[in-house]
Scaffold this motif. Structure first.
Motif, short mmCIF file in Angstrom:
data_model
loop_
_atom_site.label_atom_id
_atom_site.label_comp_id
_atom_site.label_asym_id
_atom_site.label_seq_id
_atom_site.Cartn_x
_atom_site.Cartn_y
_atom_site.Cartn_z
N ILE A 51 -5.18 -2.31 -0.90
CA ILE A 51 -4.04 -3.08 -1.64
C ILE A 51 -3.92 -4.48 -0.94
N LYS A 108 2.19 1.94 -3.61
CA LYS A 108 1.25 2.46 -4.33
C LYS A 108 0.88 3.72 -3.99
N ALA A 145 0.89 -1.19 -0.09
CA ALA A 145 0.01 -0.15 0.12
C ALA A 145 0.84 1.41 -0.15
N LEU A 201 0.14 -8.12 -4.14
CA LEU A 201 0.33 -7.43 -5.09
C LEU A 201 1.78 -7.59 -5.63
#
Length: 158
Positions: free
Chosen positions: A153, A19, A16, A157
């Protein structure tokens, strides 16, 4: 524009953060990293300390021990944020760090409301539906009650 990023040290929260950094750079967001030290971990320790007091007759007060433990946990949380800031390149991003104590979802929501954040970017550990039913999910609660959009998120990922 302001971006709130709750950090707990998990892989999901690190994803997270990555991002959030992309978003902050692309759209010129200021970013606040927040870590919440959970009080319930300390209270359960205090209950165990009271039990041992009954067993060994020690004179250590649980209240004093709880305060010391809470202080140590807050210090470790601050160190974690400092380490993260040192490991990532935050150049060009207006950055703040915050350590608070309480229940994570409540604290995150309160900060988001009080400081009028435009977006929350946070990790989602991907609990099973059954586990989420019994334990709840910080991310689920934040998504459902946040005063702004929430970008969740996943920990896997790439």
């Amino acid at each position: 524009m302001k971006l709130l990023v709750p950090i707990d040290g998990s892989r999901a929260s690190m994803n997270a953060l990555k991002k959030a950094m992309e978003i902050a750079r692309k759209y010129d967001f200021a970013m606040k990293l927040v870590t919440v030290v959970e009080e319930n971990h300390v209270t359960s320790y205090g209950r165990n300390q009271n039990f041992w007091h009954q067993v060994d007759g020690s004179i250590i007060s649980a209240g004093g021990v709880e305060m010391e433990i809470m202080s140590q946990l807050e210090e470790r949380a601050a160190e974690m944020l400092d380490t993260i800031v040192a490991e990532f390149d935050f150049s060009g991003i207006d950055l703040e760090k915050l350590v608070v104590t309480g229940e994570p979802s409540i604290e995150i929501l309160e900060i988001a409301r009080e400081e009028a954040f435009d977006l929350i970017v946070m990790g989602n550990r991907g609990m099973s539906k059954i586990k989420r039913f019994f334990t709840g999910s910080v991310t689920q609660r934040v998504i459902s009650e946040a005063p702004c959009p929430v970008l969740s998120i996943h920990e896997d990922l790439k």
